[in-house]
Design an enzyme around this catalytic site. Structure first.
Site, PDB file in Angstrom:
ATOM      1  N   ASP A 176      31.085  51.206  12.235  1.00  0.00           N
ATOM      2  CA  ASP A 176      30.083  50.275  11.598  1.00  0.00           C
ATOM      3  C   ASP A 176      30.216  51.242  11.019  1.00  0.00           C
ATOM      4  O   ASP A 176      29.570  51.434   9.622  1.00  0.00           O
ATOM      5  CB  ASP A 176      30.052  48.705  11.856  1.00  0.00           C
ATOM      6  CG  ASP A 176      29.744  48.629  10.848  1.00  0.00           C
ATOM      7  OD1 ASP A 176      30.601  48.317   9.994  1.00  0.00           O
ATOM      8  OD2 ASP A 176      28.378  47.772  10.758  1.00  0.00           O
TER       9      ASP A 176
ATOM     10  N   HIS B  30      29.168  56.631   7.042  1.00  0.00           N
ATOM     11  CA  HIS B  30      27.796  56.582   6.355  1.00  0.00           C
ATOM     12  C   HIS B  30      27.247  57.686   7.432  1.00  0.00           C
ATOM     13  O   HIS B  30      26.814  58.815   6.710  1.00  0.00           O
ATOM     14  CB  HIS B  30      27.220  55.466   6.869  1.00  0.00           C
ATOM     15  CG  HIS B  30      27.042  54.378   6.446  1.00  0.00           C
ATOM     16  ND1 HIS B  30      28.764  54.356   5.376  1.00  0.00           N
ATOM     17  CD2 HIS B  30      27.551  52.943   6.385  1.00  0.00           C
ATOM     18  CE1 HIS B  30      29.483  52.963   4.739  1.00  0.00           C
ATOM     19  NE2 HIS B  30      28.590  52.596   5.798  1.00  0.00           N
TER      20      HIS B  30
ATOM     21  N   ASP C 296      32.679  55.120  -0.091  1.00  0.00           N
ATOM     22  CA  ASP C 296      31.512  55.018   1.888  1.00  0.00           C
ATOM     23  C   ASP C 296      30.471  55.014   0.717  1.00  0.00           C
ATOM     24  O   ASP C 296      30.266  55.677   0.524  1.00  0.00           O
ATOM     25  CB  ASP C 296      31.385  56.734   2.494  1.00  0.00           C
ATOM     26  CG  ASP C 296      30.518  56.451   3.474  1.00  0.00           C
ATOM     27  OD1 ASP C 296      29.328  55.660   3.058  1.00  0.00           O
ATOM     28  OD2 ASP C 296      30.889  56.367   5.030  1.00  0.00           O
ATOM     29  N   HIS C 297      30.155  53.641   1.078  1.00  0.00           N
ATOM     30  CA  HIS C 297      29.375  53.402  -0.060  1.00  0.00           C
ATOM     31  C   HIS C 297      27.501  53.967   0.247  1.00  0.00           C
ATOM     32  O   HIS C 297      26.777  54.335  -1.382  1.00  0.00           O
ATOM     33  CB  HIS C 297      28.424  52.120  -0.397  1.00  0.00           C
ATOM     34  CG  HIS C 297      27.675  51.359   0.972  1.00  0.00           C
ATOM     35  ND1 HIS C 297      28.410  51.264   1.911  1.00  0.00           N
ATOM     36  CD2 HIS C 297      26.094  51.329   0.948  1.00  0.00           C
ATOM     37  CE1 HIS C 297      26.941  50.687   2.776  1.00  0.00           C
ATOM     38  NE2 HIS C 297      25.887  50.865   2.169  1.00  0.00           N
TER      39      HIS C 297
ATOM     40  N   LYS D 134      36.138  50.566   3.626  1.00  0.00           N
ATOM     41  CA  LYS D 134      35.542  50.664   4.903  1.00  0.00           C
ATOM     42  C   LYS D 134      35.754  48.967   5.528  1.00  0.00           C
ATOM     43  O   LYS D 134      35.521  48.092   5.394  1.00  0.00           O
ATOM     44  CB  LYS D 134      34.302  51.341   5.102  1.00  0.00           C
ATOM     45  CG  LYS D 134      32.910  50.723   5.164  1.00  0.00           C
ATOM     46  CD  LYS D 134      32.201  51.404   5.528  1.00  0.00           C
ATOM     47  CE  LYS D 134      31.917  50.950   7.397  1.00  0.00           C
ATOM     48  NZ  LYS D 134      30.837  49.350   7.736  1.00  0.00           N
TER      49      LYS D 134
HETATM   50  C1  BG6 Z   1      27.910  49.285   5.424  1.00  0.00           C
HETATM   51  C2  BG6 Z   1      28.158  48.176   7.300  1.00  0.00           C
HETATM   52  O1  BG6 Z   1      29.198  49.658   5.312  1.00  0.00           O
HETATM   53  O2  BG6 Z   1      27.004  49.208   6.267  1.00  0.00           O
HETATM   54  C3  BG6 Z   1      26.731  46.849   7.690  1.00  0.00           C
HETATM   55  O3  BG6 Z   1      28.981  47.233   7.712  1.00  0.00           O
HETATM   56  C4  BG6 Z   1      25.663  47.953   7.004  1.00  0.00           C
HETATM   57  O4  BG6 Z   1      26.883  46.410   8.969  1.00  0.00           O
HETATM   58  C5  BG6 Z   1      25.588  48.378   5.861  1.00  0.00           C
HETATM   59  O5  BG6 Z   1      24.746  46.679   7.323  1.00  0.00           O
HETATM   60  C6  BG6 Z   1      24.539  48.958   5.519  1.00  0.00           C
HETATM   61  O6  BG6 Z   1      24.180  49.428   4.098  1.00  0.00           O
HETATM   62  P1  BG6 Z   1      23.560  49.629   3.632  1.00  0.00           P
HETATM   63  O7  BG6 Z   1      23.272  50.170   1.832  1.00  0.00           O
HETATM   64  O8  BG6 Z   1      22.752  48.144   3.430  1.00  0.00           O
HETATM   65  O9  BG6 Z   1      21.913  50.306   4.036  1.00  0.00           O
END
Ligand code: BG6
Length: 495
Positions: A241, A246, A183-184, A154
């Protein structure tokens, strides 16, 4: 278990933060857990000139700093490091690709046969299209023997048009089955557990609808600011973002119907149906659907922190939102009339991601004469930190008087399974290697998600009057967000 098929991973964007913080540590953890297919080679590509050994040294540093499994013993590390290769070059330049092909052929010759290949775009997004085009032009996208796949990080586009263009470019070179849009959030253990919780238990599904659910709140709050990513964030903002990807994924997992099986096609079909049912946002009534905010100076963990406009890489009069709240309605039989509130922001009061399903009150309260004190039942899926699932129920507080209070029934991952859950990237990388796209976003889903947000993006871009900054760092966001939810008679949870 690790398979015996040789496998090559080619990472574009090798000198970037993602590779350092997430990809290499995840690959190391998979290797240390003996689930990475062997023999393998990891070929990292970036512009910076660097030898293989220098790259290996940097990866080791990254692993020591960021990996879950520590510390690599020298012997195991040497074996892992010997499979790491570095190639310097500009992904825009077609001349890079024959060199890449040669390097891959060399590593494969050493392993005795053609390897399956997974390309990974971890570069700035402006390079995705050139990389895909050049892979096609250099005949690297085909599958002469074994498989070839591509993971795209992304952001997948910055609006509907650019997402369509990227999908078209991908489709011109790869088959959809070869494309993995990451999408992690979908790889997080607690997010994966949403479907297990819903569809492997018989007792929740009968309640999971408009007859019993009053509202759903999805919160992804971060206490950090934009850190070193000001320049990227200026082009993005909270809606692009976090929300487009997410958070809409989380909404889909909560709202979707049961897929016939837990496989890529049925799961992703059901998620698309949720997006198709979301009531289009009326730009004329934007205030009823969306609130934006931007943090000013304030406090985080007791320390004074600058406002967004003072961050590095950010314009002093920036109108980029660092907070967004949306109210969405899913117009179908299951969810008609149930508001879904989504909020996310940087520099909020704490780092917490959770989904709260608030159930309707009892149809008749027989304890009316006694001081009320019990909230309505709320099921909270805690995504991070303190991963778990809790349900608040009413109970009698001990004593001679009849008083009601809320108590929690709680499941904590840490208590039950111990330790930290695996990193999302571990699971997702492994899924791409195994050809399982269930936890990846499909092209049509991404486009639908952009289409839902288009009215908000358009209206905000045209409106120069954003009263920013409008919340202090370290708080729960702008006051407007409270008024926004209060219109429906509700209030944000304070997780
Ligand atoms: C990312 C965003 O996809 O997810 C970041 O670009 C954000 O801005 C991050 O901080 C949050 O991921 P996690 O896994 O720390 O909740």
């Amino acid at each position: 278990m690790a398979t015996e098929e040789p496998f090559s991973l080619i990472i574009f964007g090798a000198s970037g933060d993602l590779t350092k913080r997430k990809l290499m540590p995840a690959l190391w953890s998979l290797y240390a857990a003996r689930v990475l297919p062997e023999p393998f080679a990891i070929v990292a590509v970036a512009r910076t000139g660097m030898s293989h050994d220098e790259f290996r040294r940097r990866v080791r540093e990254a692993i020591v700093e960021f990996a879950r499994i520590q510390p690599p013993s020298d012997l195991v590390w040497e074996r892992f490091a010997s499979a790491l290769f570095y190639l310097s070059g500009d992904p825009n330049d077609l001349a890079l690709y024959p060199k890449l092909d040669r390097l891959l052929a060399e590593t494969e010759a050493a392993r005795g046969r053609h390897a399956n290949r997974l390309f990974y775009c971890a570069t700035p997004p402006s390079l995705y299209e050139p990389i895909v085009r050049n892979l096609g032009a250099a005949a690297l996208a085909g599958e002469p023997s074994g498989w070839t796949r591509i993971v795209v990080e992304k952001p997948f586009g910055r609006d509907l048009e650019s997402a369509r263009a990227l999908n078209r470019q991908l489709a011109a070179v790869f088959r959809e089955e070869q494309v993995y849009r990451i999408d992690h959030y979908l790889g997080k253990e607690t997010v994966q557990n949403i479907l297990v919780f819903r569809f492997a238990n018989g007792i929740f599904e009968p309640l999971w609808n408009r007859n019993h659910v009053a509202q759903v709140q999805i919160t992804v709050a971060e206490s950090l600011g934009v850190e070193t990513r000001g320049a990227y964030y200026e082009e993005s903002g909270a809606l692009r973002d976090m929300l487009q990807n997410h958070m809409l994924q989380l909404l889909c997992l909560i709202a979707m119907e049961s897929p016939v099986t837990f496989d890529a096609a049925p799961v992703r079909d059901e998620k698309n149906k949720v997006l198709a049912a979301i009531r289009p946002i009326d730009p004329a009534k934007l205030d009823e659907a969306a609130v934006r905010g931007q943090y000013g100076p304030g406090f985080a963990e007791g320390k004074r922190v600058p406002g967004y406009r003072e961050e590095k890489g950010v314009a002093p009069d920036s109108r980029t939102e660092t907070y967004v709240a949306l109210r969405l309605l899913v117009d179908n039989w299951r969810w008609a009339g149930v508001p879904f509130y989504l909020r996310t922001g940087k520099r909020l009061a704490k780092r917490v991601s959770e989904i709260a399903i608030q159930f309707r009150r009892t149809p008749h309260m027989i304890f009316r004469r006694h001081p009320a004190g019990a909230d309505s039942n709320t099921l909270v899926i805690r995504i991070q930190p303190d991963e778990g699932i809790g349900l608040t129920v009413a109970a009698k507080t001990p004593g001679p008087e009849l008083k009601l209070g809320s108590v929690g029934l709680d499941f904590r991952y840490g208590d039950v399974y111990g330790g930290q859950p695996p990193e999302a990237y571990e699971r997702l990388l492994l899924d791409a290697i195994h050809g399982d796209a269930t936890l990846y976003a499909r092209g049509d889903w991404v486009e639908q998600a952009w289409a839902i947000l288009a009215p908000v993006l358009g209206a905000w871009a045209q409106d120069p009057t954003a009263p920013f900054p409008n919340y202090e760092a370290g708080t729960w966001g702008p006051g407007d967000a409270d008024a926004f939810i209060a219109r429906d008679g509700g209030a944000w949870r304070q997780p």
